[in-house]
Design a protein around this motif. Structure first.
Motif, short mmCIF file in Angstrom:
data_model
loop_
_atom_site.label_atom_id
_atom_site.label_comp_id
_atom_site.label_asym_id
_atom_site.label_seq_id
_atom_site.Cartn_x
_atom_site.Cartn_y
_atom_site.Cartn_z
N CYS A 48 71.70 29.68 6.47
CA CYS A 48 73.10 29.84 6.07
C CYS A 48 74.00 29.90 7.31
O CYS A 48 73.53 30.05 8.43
CB CYS A 48 73.27 31.11 5.21
SG CYS A 48 73.03 32.64 6.11
N CYS B 7 67.35 33.81 5.76
CA CYS B 7 67.04 32.42 5.42
C CYS B 7 67.01 31.51 6.64
O CYS B 7 66.37 30.47 6.64
CB CYS B 7 68.05 31.90 4.41
SG CYS B 7 69.66 31.54 5.11
N ASN B 8 67.69 31.92 7.71
CA ASN B 8 67.79 31.11 8.93
C ASN B 8 68.50 29.77 8.72
O ASN B 8 68.40 28.87 9.55
CB ASN B 8 66.41 30.85 9.55
CG ASN B 8 65.91 32.07 10.29
OD1 ASN B 8 66.68 32.73 10.99
ND2 ASN B 8 64.64 32.40 10.12
N CYS C 147 73.43 33.05 9.40
CA CYS C 147 72.22 33.02 10.23
C CYS C 147 72.39 32.06 11.41
O CYS C 147 72.00 32.38 12.54
CB CYS C 147 71.01 32.57 9.40
SG CYS C 147 70.37 33.87 8.31
N CYS D 48 72.88 37.88 6.39
CA CYS D 48 72.42 36.63 5.77
C CYS D 48 72.95 36.56 4.34
O CYS D 48 72.88 37.53 3.58
CB CYS D 48 70.89 36.57 5.77
SG CYS D 48 70.25 35.14 4.86
N THR D 49 73.49 35.40 3.98
CA THR D 49 74.08 35.28 2.64
C THR D 49 73.09 34.73 1.62
O THR D 49 73.44 34.48 0.47
CB THR D 49 75.32 34.36 2.68
OG1 THR D 49 74.93 33.10 3.24
CG2 THR D 49 76.42 34.96 3.53
#
Ligand SMILES: [Zn+2]
Length: 336
Positions: A72, A69-70, A75, A52-53
């Motif tokens: 990016c 974060c779901n 994700c 995840c970024t």
């Protein structure tokens, strides 16, 4: 490096997540434990988080919690199974061969697409041939900065000492009921018979997820418990029906016997007034209470003994029909 941490899975999660927060990530981890215990699920979750970024950090009970974060690109593509920075190395063969590891090493040379990391999961890494392991060793000796390799391993001893000493080992042990519940609710949501499933899977998350998808098992459970409840309320028992139900489950007789045994263990819990929160068939609590209140504890125990005896006989190739008949007649005799 290389030492075993025998812990529950929430503890393992803590170790992994704090290694990100504290920036002391290892380049290779071995997730060790029996099949179905949740190694792969953990590796996936950890991989997603690593990639995840835009990770989010929050404080919970004085601990820092990290979450993906779901949102990016990493994700999103992870969820659709198309994230090029996340790679599975797996085989349906008996062994993982050197070519497979060589291909992985070629892929490692490519820069990550989204963030600054790439994750490789080697599933059932104990299946690597010695050549494959020696080949992997080169990567472990000079680990590329941006790569994390996660090995899921059932037989750690199958790995060469040179590999073992270069990976961070985490031992997976049985989950607590609460941990199984948490994972099921997170992955699938509320399901029918959840308490039954949790008790039945015996701390093994993989088998809990399998049971949920296995409608046959749930149907078997309903049929068998209904038969027992039906029969104990009547003055004469229908032996033939019991025999025919078990005949039908000949291929899954172990599971069928488990279901019968769990039923009687519940009766025992209710009779002895133990903690009723541990009831497996908690949805049937009241009806069990009503119907078994007159049975002596001794009777229930002899039912459980009988089931164990028949199970043992079947494992030693006793005649199936005779064993089943013996069981049904024996149980029904106790009810009379
Ligand atoms: Zn993300």
């Amino acid at each position: 490096l290389g030492f075993g941490n025998i812990t529950g899975q929430n503890k393992i999660k803590d170790i992994l997540y704090s290694s990100i927060i504290e920036e002391r990530l290892s380049h290779a981890y071995a997730f060790c434990g029996p099949a179905g215990i949740g190694k792969r699920t953990m590796a996936q979750d950890f991989g997603k988080l690593l990639l995840c970024t835009n990770t989010l950090i929050s404080a919970e009970n004085g601990k820092n919690i990290l979450s993906e974060c779901n949102k990016c690109d990493s994700c999103m593509t992870f969820e659709s199974g198309t994230n090029p920075d996340f790679n599975y190395i797996e085989t349906s063969d008996d062994s993982i061969k050197i070519d497979t590891i060589r291909n992985m090493q070629k892929d490692i040379l490519l820069a990550p697409m989204y963030g600054n990391k790439k994750v490789y999961i080697i599933c059932d890494a104990h299946k690597m041939t010695h050549q494959a392991q020696n080949c992997l060793l080169k990567t472990l000796e000079e680990p590329p900065q941006n790569v994390v390799i996660l090995l899921t391993v059932s037989i750690f001893e199958n790995l060469l000492e040179t590999i073992r000493s270069r990976i961070f080992k985490l031992d997976f042990i049985k989950n607590s009921d609460e941990e199984v519940r948490e994972v099921v609710l997170k992955k699938i949501g509320m399901v029918e018979n959840l308490n039954f499933i949790i008790s039945y899977c015996d701390g093994n998350i993989g088998s809990a997820l399998k049971i949920i998808q296995n409608e046959d098992l749930m149907e078997m459970r309903t049929k068998i418990t209904n038969y027992i409840l039906d029969n104990c309320t009547k003055s004469s028992q229908n032996n033939l029906e019991g025999i025919s139900i078990l005949e039908e489950y000949k291929e899954n007789i172990d599971e069928a016997l488990d279901i019968i045994e769990m039923f009687f263990r519940d009766v025992l819990v209710i009779k002895t007034g133990s903690n009723q929160n541990i009831l497996i068939n908690s949805d049937k609590k009241d009806i069990i209470k009503r119907n078994f209140v007159e049975f002596s504890t001794d009777k229930i125990i002899s039912c459980i003994d009988l089931i164990d005896k028949v199970r043992g006989g079947l494992h030693q190739n006793a005649n199936f029909s005779l064993a089943i008949e013996y069981l049904v007649l024996g149980l029904n005799e106790e009810f009379l």
